[in-house]
Design a protein around this motif. Sequence first.
Motif, PDB file in Angstrom:
ATOM      1  N   LEU A 121      -5.514 -10.471   9.292  1.00 29.05           N
ATOM      2  CA  LEU A 121      -4.147 -10.782   9.468  1.00 29.05           C
ATOM      3  C   LEU A 121      -3.561 -11.608   8.431  1.00 29.05           C
ATOM      4  CD1 LEU A 121      -1.806 -10.528  11.388  1.00 29.05           C
ATOM      5  CD2 LEU A 121      -2.395 -12.491  12.354  1.00 29.05           C
ATOM      6  N   SER A 122      -4.482 -12.328   7.653  1.00 26.31           N
ATOM      7  CA  SER A 122      -4.011 -13.259   6.638  1.00 26.31           C
ATOM      8  C   SER A 122      -3.724 -12.558   5.618  1.00 26.31           C
ATOM      9  CB  SER A 122      -5.159 -14.270   6.426  1.00 26.31           C
ATOM     10  OG  SER A 122      -6.421 -13.619   5.843  1.00 26.31           O
ATOM     11  N   LYS A 123      -4.290 -10.901   5.644  1.00 24.43           N
ATOM     12  CA  LYS A 123      -4.216 -10.381   4.337  1.00 24.43           C
ATOM     13  C   LYS A 123      -3.125  -9.471   4.432  1.00 24.43           C
ATOM     14  CE  LYS A 123      -9.012 -10.587   2.822  1.00 24.43           C
ATOM     15  NZ  LYS A 123      -9.375 -11.731   3.869  1.00 24.43           N
ATOM     16  N   ILE A 124      -2.622  -9.035   5.657  1.00 18.39           N
ATOM     17  CA  ILE A 124      -1.471  -7.972   5.928  1.00 18.39           C
ATOM     18  C   ILE A 124      -0.216  -8.708   6.541  1.00 18.39           C
ATOM     19  CG2 ILE A 124      -3.199  -6.511   6.206  1.00 18.39           C
ATOM     20  CD1 ILE A 124      -2.620  -6.622   9.312  1.00 18.39           C
ATOM     21  N   VAL A 125      -0.203  -9.944   6.688  1.00 18.42           N
ATOM     22  CA  VAL A 125       1.025 -10.276   7.239  1.00 18.42           C
ATOM     23  C   VAL A 125       2.223 -10.577   6.239  1.00 18.42           C
ATOM     24  CG1 VAL A 125       0.078 -12.069   8.748  1.00 18.42           C
ATOM     25  CG2 VAL A 125       0.629 -12.876   6.439  1.00 18.42           C
ATOM     26  N   PRO A 126       3.305 -10.223   6.516  1.00 12.93           N
ATOM     27  CA  PRO A 126       4.708 -10.389   5.533  1.00 12.93           C
ATOM     28  C   PRO A 126       4.439 -11.341   4.654  1.00 12.93           C
ATOM     29  CG  PRO A 126       5.272  -9.671   7.690  1.00 12.93           C
ATOM     30  CD  PRO A 126       3.932 -10.162   7.959  1.00 12.93           C
ATOM     31  N   GLY A 127       4.509 -11.140   3.345  1.00 12.80           N
ATOM     32  CA  GLY A 127       4.406 -12.148   2.257  1.00 12.80           C
ATOM     33  C   GLY A 127       3.201 -12.276   1.695  1.00 12.80           C
ATOM     34  N   ALA A 128       2.063 -11.759   2.344  1.00 15.50           N
ATOM     35  CA  ALA A 128       0.731 -11.626   1.566  1.00 15.50           C
ATOM     36  C   ALA A 128       0.729 -11.009   0.429  1.00 15.50           C
ATOM     37  CB  ALA A 128      -0.302 -11.350   2.711  1.00 15.50           C
ATOM     38  N   VAL A 129      -0.247 -11.483  -0.511  1.00 13.57           N
ATOM     39  CA  VAL A 129      -0.479 -10.302  -1.656  1.00 13.57           C
ATOM     40  C   VAL A 129      -0.721  -9.084  -1.089  1.00 13.57           C
ATOM     41  CG1 VAL A 129      -1.649 -10.176  -3.873  1.00 13.57           C
ATOM     42  CG2 VAL A 129      -0.894 -12.350  -2.840  1.00 13.57           C
ATOM     43  N   ALA A 130      -0.399  -8.104  -1.595  1.00 13.48           N
ATOM     44  CA  ALA A 130      -0.624  -6.482  -1.258  1.00 13.48           C
ATOM     45  C   ALA A 130      -2.300  -6.439  -1.284  1.00 13.48           C
ATOM     46  CB  ALA A 130      -0.004  -5.691  -2.158  1.00 13.48           C
ATOM     47  N   PRO A 131      -3.121  -6.245  -0.189  1.00 15.60           N
ATOM     48  CA  PRO A 131      -4.703  -6.128  -0.289  1.00 15.60           C
ATOM     49  C   PRO A 131      -4.987  -4.637  -1.046  1.00 15.60           C
ATOM     50  CG  PRO A 131      -3.750  -5.440   1.948  1.00 15.60           C
ATOM     51  CD  PRO A 131      -2.638  -5.854   1.041  1.00 15.60           C
ATOM     52  N   ASP A 132      -6.141  -4.914  -1.824  1.00 18.30           N
ATOM     53  CA  ASP A 132      -6.665  -3.631  -2.075  1.00 18.30           C
ATOM     54  C   ASP A 132      -7.219  -2.962  -0.984  1.00 18.30           C
ATOM     55  OD1 ASP A 132      -9.843  -2.854  -2.827  1.00 18.30           O
ATOM     56  OD2 ASP A 132      -8.531  -2.418  -4.488  1.00 18.30           O
ATOM     57  N   PRO A 133      -6.613  -1.580  -1.039  1.00 18.00           N
ATOM     58  CA  PRO A 133      -7.014  -0.852   0.264  1.00 18.00           C
ATOM     59  C   PRO A 133      -8.253  -0.569   0.600  1.00 18.00           C
ATOM     60  CG  PRO A 133      -5.219   0.244  -1.235  1.00 18.00           C
ATOM     61  CD  PRO A 133      -6.004  -0.832  -2.006  1.00 18.00           C
ATOM     62  N   GLY A 134      -9.309  -0.620  -0.296  1.00 17.76           N
ATOM     63  CA  GLY A 134     -10.813  -0.189  -0.051  1.00 17.76           C
ATOM     64  C   GLY A 134     -11.309  -1.404   0.371  1.00 17.76           C
ATOM     65  N   LYS A 135     -10.862  -2.851  -0.037  1.00 18.79           N
ATOM     66  CA  LYS A 135     -11.618  -4.091   0.473  1.00 18.79           C
ATOM     67  C   LYS A 135     -11.001  -4.136   1.744  1.00 18.79           C
ATOM     68  CE  LYS A 135     -12.611  -6.167  -3.803  1.00 18.79           C
ATOM     69  NZ  LYS A 135     -11.939  -7.475  -4.699  1.00 18.79           N
ATOM     70  N   LEU A 136      -9.682  -3.760   2.248  1.00 15.47           N
ATOM     71  CA  LEU A 136      -9.071  -4.137   3.365  1.00 15.47           C
ATOM     72  C   LEU A 136      -9.851  -3.179   4.366  1.00 15.47           C
ATOM     73  CD1 LEU A 136      -6.994  -5.450   5.185  1.00 15.47           C
ATOM     74  CD2 LEU A 136      -5.156  -3.573   4.539  1.00 15.47           C
ATOM     75  N   ARG A 137     -10.045  -1.974   4.017  1.00 10.17           N
ATOM     76  CA  ARG A 137     -10.574  -1.179   4.854  1.00 10.17           C
ATOM     77  C   ARG A 137     -12.102  -1.471   5.307  1.00 10.17           C
ATOM     78  NH1 ARG A 137      -9.405   3.723   6.021  1.00 10.17           N
ATOM     79  NH2 ARG A 137     -10.997   5.266   6.915  1.00 10.17           N
ATOM     80  N   GLY A 138     -12.733  -1.894   4.263  1.00 10.35           N
ATOM     81  CA  GLY A 138     -14.189  -2.335   4.474  1.00 10.35           C
ATOM     82  C   GLY A 138     -14.221  -3.628   5.294  1.00 10.35           C
ATOM     83  N   GLU A 139     -13.027  -4.433   5.281  1.00  9.92           N
ATOM     84  CA  GLU A 139     -12.918  -5.601   6.221  1.00  9.92           C
ATOM     85  C   GLU A 139     -12.782  -5.169   7.586  1.00  9.92           C
ATOM     86  OE1 GLU A 139     -11.244 -10.178   6.486  1.00  9.92           O
ATOM     87  OE2 GLU A 139     -11.007  -8.914   4.620  1.00  9.92           O
ATOM     88  N   VAL A 140     -11.797  -4.175   7.553  1.00 12.31           N
ATOM     89  CA  VAL A 140     -11.046  -3.885   9.125  1.00 12.31           C
ATOM     90  C   VAL A 140     -12.508  -3.053   9.842  1.00 12.31           C
ATOM     91  CG1 VAL A 140      -9.837  -2.095  10.389  1.00 12.31           C
ATOM     92  CG2 VAL A 140      -8.790  -3.747   8.478  1.00 12.31           C
TER      93      VAL A 140
END
Length: 171
Positions: A121-140
């Motif tokens: 959530l801290s990576k995808i809330v409005p106003g957060a720095v756009a996450p690296d899609p690959g890293k976000l995918r791995g974290e999810v």
Amino acid sequence: MQKKCVTIGSLLAVLLATAVVPAATAAREAAAEPPAACAGMVSQLADSVKKVVEPLAAAPPAPDKAATPLADTLVLLVGMTAAKCLPAPPLSKPPAEVRFQGPELCLSHSMAVFAGAFSVLSKIVPGAVAPDPGKLRGEVQGWLKTLNDALQNCGLPAPAGGMPTLPNPPA
């Protein structure tokens, strides 16, 4: 000599009773069935997680559309804790009637589910720095695995069709 044997025998019987009885009771409490409401809550959790996964699995991923469903998932996880489907975090002085008796590692996995959800959530809330899609995918994917492990380890029923997964990214 006979008096010593009787005393030692009595002492051994007391020690055995104090060691075996609590262990047997703990095993029985650990195997206790979760409340009946938990099955419905697990189904709601699966539906909520599906709403988190869908925008993240889209091409291109839309992490901003997953923030609200993930927050709703966290609210549902808190509700599952209140309903004693999941254990509450340890407190310095928990009320006796609130204590959760669950399988070993249930508390650890449950807390990891909350930590993983807040991390995503801290990576995808409005106003957060756009996450690296690959890293976000791995974290999810890691969070989804932890969620499945927690449900299984805490003795909760699997929802019909299982928990959602993050499909492979489109080529």
